[in-house]
Design an enzyme around this catalytic site. Sequence first.
Site, PDB file in Angstrom:
ATOM      1  N   CYS A  78      26.771  49.310  45.764  1.00 26.73           N
ATOM      2  CA  CYS A  78      27.138  47.974  44.921  1.00 26.73           C
ATOM      3  C   CYS A  78      25.743  47.714  44.002  1.00 26.73           C
ATOM      4  CB  CYS A  78      27.938  47.171  45.774  1.00 26.73           C
ATOM      5  SG  CYS A  78      29.015  46.090  44.455  1.00 26.73           S
ATOM      6  N   ARG A 135      32.969  42.662  42.883  1.00 24.89           N
ATOM      7  CA  ARG A 135      32.228  42.302  41.555  1.00 24.89           C
ATOM      8  C   ARG A 135      31.602  43.457  41.240  1.00 24.89           C
ATOM      9  NH1 ARG A 135      28.852  37.636  41.071  1.00 24.89           N
ATOM     10  NH2 ARG A 135      29.580  37.760  38.932  1.00 24.89           N
ATOM     11  N   HIS A 171      31.941  49.410  48.911  1.00 25.15           N
ATOM     12  CA  HIS A 171      31.296  48.842  50.029  1.00 25.15           C
ATOM     13  C   HIS A 171      31.807  49.872  51.307  1.00 25.15           C
ATOM     14  CE1 HIS A 171      29.064  45.464  48.800  1.00 25.15           C
ATOM     15  NE2 HIS A 171      30.063  45.559  47.889  1.00 25.15           N
ATOM     16  N   GLU A 173      30.661  50.246  54.076  1.00 24.17           N
ATOM     17  CA  GLU A 173      30.238  49.628  55.317  1.00 24.17           C
ATOM     18  C   GLU A 173      31.080  48.474  55.792  1.00 24.17           C
ATOM     19  OE1 GLU A 173      29.180  49.079  52.352  1.00 24.17           O
ATOM     20  OE2 GLU A 173      28.304  46.947  52.209  1.00 24.17           O
TER      21      GLU A 173
HETATM   22  N1  GLN Z   1      27.886  41.739  41.218  1.00 21.53           N
HETATM   23  C1  GLN Z   1      26.772  42.252  41.738  1.00 21.53           C
HETATM   24  C2  GLN Z   1      25.608  42.426  40.982  1.00 21.53           C
HETATM   25  O1  GLN Z   1      25.693  42.525  39.423  1.00 21.53           O
HETATM   26  C3  GLN Z   1      27.020  43.393  42.648  1.00 21.53           C
HETATM   27  C4  GLN Z   1      28.037  42.976  43.779  1.00 21.53           C
HETATM   28  C5  GLN Z   1      28.090  43.479  45.010  1.00 21.53           C
HETATM   29  O2  GLN Z   1      26.943  44.094  45.569  1.00 21.53           O
HETATM   30  N2  GLN Z   1      29.073  43.365  45.891  1.00 21.53           N
HETATM   31  O3  GLN Z   1      24.398  42.693  41.349  1.00 21.53           O
END
Ligand code: GLN
Length: 212
Positions: A78, A135, A171, A173
Amino acid sequence: MKIGVLALHGAVIEHIKILRAIGVEPVPVRLPEDLEGISGLILPGGESTTMRKLVARWNLRGPIMKLANAGAPILGTCAGMILVAKEIAGGEDPVFPLIDVTVERNAFGRQLDSFETELPVPILGDRPVHAIFIRAPIIERVGPGVEVLARLPDQRIVAVRQRNVLAISFHPELAGETRIHRLLATMAAEFAEPAEGAVATATEHRSIGEAM
Ligand code: GLN
């Protein structure tokens, strides 16, 4: 074998638990010296803007690039995916420009801020991964030499690998999924104990070092 988890911010403890569960010793990385003796590194999810600032604050950029360029496997999940991308849509500077992709932050918009899905990831076997997106970023462009590991049904790319660097939008994890960490551990074991010829060279270097 030890694998580090960048422990400045974000979903750190969850990665530490998965590493323990698969028999790898986790090392929280906060300072450059914490990188010594690790065979791989996880860059967790969180807020990439915050991690970017903390990486600079604690002088971790150079040492982490050095570790990656030496061939140690790196897994970005992410926000960690954003950190390893060569290009960030919208023009933010890259943090660790390791994978030749363009990543778009918060790519799913408000309506679909967070969602879970069963995602086929053929490199991990037939059983799909329970993928949790929060996100999340997506990969907009992949350069030559980048392997696409997973796509959503609409074909958007959510997992890639280039040599020793893996990046995934979701994710594992948080879902108790261990197969991605196992893949990282396999790559880390190869890095720590290269094929026979390379071991001989490493041993020679060590004895030369000791003789000096
Ligand atoms: N929205 C976050 C970013 O742009 C990433 C989100 C996440 O790691 N769950 O950094």
